[in-house]
Scaffold this motif. Structure first.
Motif, PDB file in Angstrom:
ATOM      1  N   UNK A  70      -1.090 -23.349 -39.218  1.00  0.00           N
ATOM      2  CA  UNK A  70      -2.333 -24.015 -39.604  1.00  0.00           C
ATOM      3  C   UNK A  70      -3.498 -23.046 -39.471  1.00  0.00           C
ATOM      4  N   UNK A  71      -4.437 -23.107 -40.423  1.00  0.00           N
ATOM      5  CA  UNK A  71      -5.592 -22.202 -40.347  1.00  0.00           C
ATOM      6  C   UNK A  71      -6.426 -22.458 -39.087  1.00  0.00           C
ATOM      7  N   UNK A  72      -6.689 -21.394 -38.343  1.00  0.00           N
ATOM      8  CA  UNK A  72      -7.575 -21.447 -37.177  1.00  0.00           C
ATOM      9  C   UNK A  72      -8.490 -20.234 -37.238  1.00  0.00           C
ATOM     10  N   UNK A  73      -9.623 -20.329 -36.565  1.00  0.00           N
ATOM     11  CA  UNK A  73     -10.576 -19.221 -36.542  1.00  0.00           C
ATOM     12  C   UNK A  73     -10.998 -18.954 -35.109  1.00  0.00           C
ATOM     13  N   UNK A  96      -8.043 -14.465 -32.304  1.00  0.00           N
ATOM     14  CA  UNK A  96      -7.227 -14.347 -33.508  1.00  0.00           C
ATOM     15  C   UNK A  96      -7.559 -15.470 -34.474  1.00  0.00           C
ATOM     16  N   UNK A  97      -7.323 -15.188 -35.744  1.00  0.00           N
ATOM     17  CA  UNK A  97      -7.512 -16.168 -36.809  1.00  0.00           C
ATOM     18  C   UNK A  97      -6.244 -16.199 -37.644  1.00  0.00           C
ATOM     19  N   UNK A  98      -5.889 -17.389 -38.096  1.00  0.00           N
ATOM     20  CA  UNK A  98      -4.712 -17.563 -38.948  1.00  0.00           C
ATOM     21  C   UNK A  98      -5.182 -18.179 -40.258  1.00  0.00           C
ATOM     22  N   UNK A  99      -4.699 -17.657 -41.355  1.00  0.00           N
ATOM     23  CA  UNK A  99      -4.957 -18.221 -42.674  1.00  0.00           C
ATOM     24  C   UNK A  99      -3.672 -18.119 -43.473  1.00  0.00           C
ATOM     25  N   UNK A 100      -3.506 -18.990 -44.449  1.00  0.00           N
ATOM     26  CA  UNK A 100      -2.342 -18.883 -45.310  1.00  0.00           C
ATOM     27  C   UNK A 100      -2.699 -19.369 -46.703  1.00  0.00           C
ATOM     28  N   UNK A 101      -1.915 -18.926 -47.636  1.00  0.00           N
ATOM     29  CA  UNK A 101      -2.055 -19.382 -49.015  1.00  0.00           C
ATOM     30  C   UNK A 101      -0.675 -19.371 -49.652  1.00  0.00           C
ATOM     31  N   UNK A 102      -0.550 -20.100 -50.738  1.00  0.00           N
ATOM     32  CA  UNK A 102       0.762 -20.153 -51.388  1.00  0.00           C
ATOM     33  C   UNK A 102       1.054 -18.803 -52.020  1.00  0.00           C
ATOM     34  N   UNK A 103       2.313 -18.434 -51.938  1.00  0.00           N
ATOM     35  CA  UNK A 103       2.764 -17.171 -52.516  1.00  0.00           C
ATOM     36  C   UNK A 103       3.159 -17.413 -53.965  1.00  0.00           C
ATOM     37  N   UNK A 104       3.253 -16.358 -54.758  1.00  0.00           N
ATOM     38  CA  UNK A 104       3.647 -16.532 -56.156  1.00  0.00           C
ATOM     39  C   UNK A 104       5.105 -16.975 -56.319  1.00  0.00           C
ATOM     40  N   UNK A 105       5.867 -16.983 -55.242  1.00  0.00           N
ATOM     41  CA  UNK A 105       7.268 -17.407 -55.283  1.00  0.00           C
ATOM     42  C   UNK A 105       7.354 -18.815 -54.707  1.00  0.00           C
ATOM     43  N   UNK A 106       8.055 -19.707 -55.404  1.00  0.00           N
ATOM     44  CA  UNK A 106       8.174 -21.091 -54.933  1.00  0.00           C
ATOM     45  C   UNK A 106       8.832 -21.142 -53.570  1.00  0.00           C
ATOM     46  N   UNK A 107       8.296 -21.993 -52.696  1.00  0.00           N
ATOM     47  CA  UNK A 107       8.866 -22.202 -51.377  1.00  0.00           C
ATOM     48  C   UNK A 107       8.404 -21.218 -50.325  1.00  0.00           C
ATOM     49  N   UNK A 108       7.532 -20.267 -50.694  1.00  0.00           N
ATOM     50  CA  UNK A 108       7.035 -19.289 -49.730  1.00  0.00           C
ATOM     51  C   UNK A 108       5.526 -19.423 -49.581  1.00  0.00           C
ATOM     52  N   UNK A 109       5.046 -19.069 -48.410  1.00  0.00           N
ATOM     53  CA  UNK A 109       3.613 -18.978 -48.177  1.00  0.00           C
ATOM     54  C   UNK A 109       3.307 -17.581 -47.643  1.00  0.00           C
ATOM     55  N   UNK A 111       1.222 -15.774 -44.934  1.00  0.00           N
ATOM     56  CA  UNK A 111       0.493 -16.035 -43.692  1.00  0.00           C
ATOM     57  C   UNK A 111      -0.232 -14.758 -43.273  1.00  0.00           C
ATOM     58  N   UNK A 112      -1.504 -14.897 -42.923  1.00  0.00           N
ATOM     59  CA  UNK A 112      -2.315 -13.755 -42.475  1.00  0.00           C
ATOM     60  C   UNK A 112      -2.823 -14.035 -41.063  1.00  0.00           C
ATOM     61  N   UNK A 113      -2.576 -13.095 -40.169  1.00  0.00           N
ATOM     62  CA  UNK A 113      -3.084 -13.174 -38.801  1.00  0.00           C
ATOM     63  C   UNK A 113      -4.010 -11.988 -38.599  1.00  0.00           C
ATOM     64  N   UNK A 114      -5.240 -12.273 -38.195  1.00  0.00           N
ATOM     65  CA  UNK A 114      -6.195 -11.206 -37.901  1.00  0.00           C
ATOM     66  C   UNK A 114      -6.622 -11.324 -36.447  1.00  0.00           C
ATOM     67  N   UNK A 115      -6.581 -10.205 -35.742  1.00  0.00           N
ATOM     68  CA  UNK A 115      -7.005 -10.145 -34.344  1.00  0.00           C
ATOM     69  C   UNK A 115      -8.184  -9.193 -34.261  1.00  0.00           C
TER      70      UNK A 115
END
Length: 160
Positions: A70-73, A96-109, A111-115
């Motif tokens: 889940x996205x957190x900041x 740390x912050x977490x963000x995600x978005x759908x990937x161009x491939x079905x069924x994948x996301x 995920x980005x973690x920045x510290x």
């Protein structure tokens, strides 16, 4: 006629001593600057290494399902030595912050973690690191593997 011979002195003149001391002082000043620069770069490398370690730990905990993607900041974290790698604290120096978005491939996301270092006052203190990983979308249910009559899972796929 009296001839005087110039007496040749084998000692060091005051001018030579002053020139030597000036060169020594300039060399020492240059060396002090180099040592300071080396110390600053070592601190920056240490900060980046720590940020990378925390970011990869958060990403592994997401991959293992211990943390939801889940996205957190700006969540405060600190490393601990017990079995759980991360413990949330109020006064930790890293966030740390977490963000995600759908990937161009079905069924994948994706995920980005920045510290990053919390409360960085200058660019030299702003150590940050980002990890990006594609993983299975956790909102999709796991597909059940059909079992054979003896309770063993059946092989999915064909032979070569």
């Amino acid at each position: 006629m009296i001839v005087r011979h110039k007496s040749t002195s084998h000692g060091i003149t005051l001018m030579e001593v002053l020139l030597s001391l000036t060169l020594l002082a300039m060399s020492l000043a240059f060396l002090v600057q180099l040592v300071g620069l080396g110390f600053q770069n070592a601190q920056q490398a240490q900060g980046l290494t720590e940020a990378q370690m925390i970011a990869e730990t958060v990403m592994e905990e997401i991959a293992l399902g211990l943390i939801p993607p889940d996205p957190v900041t700006d969540m405060n974290v600190s490393m601990t030595s017990d079995l759980s790698a991360l413990a949330v604290e109020q006064d930790a120096p890293w966030v740390y912050s977490i963000a995600w978005e759908t990937a161009p491939v079905d069924g994948l996301i994706m995920v980005m973690v920045q510290v990053r270092r919390a409360g960085a006052q200058s660019a030299g203190e702003n150590d940050s690191f980002q990890v990006v990983r594609w993983m299975r979308d956790p909102s999709l249910e796991l597909e059940e593997i059909p079992e054979t009559s003896d309770g063993a899972p059946t092989e999915v796929g064909g032979s070569i």
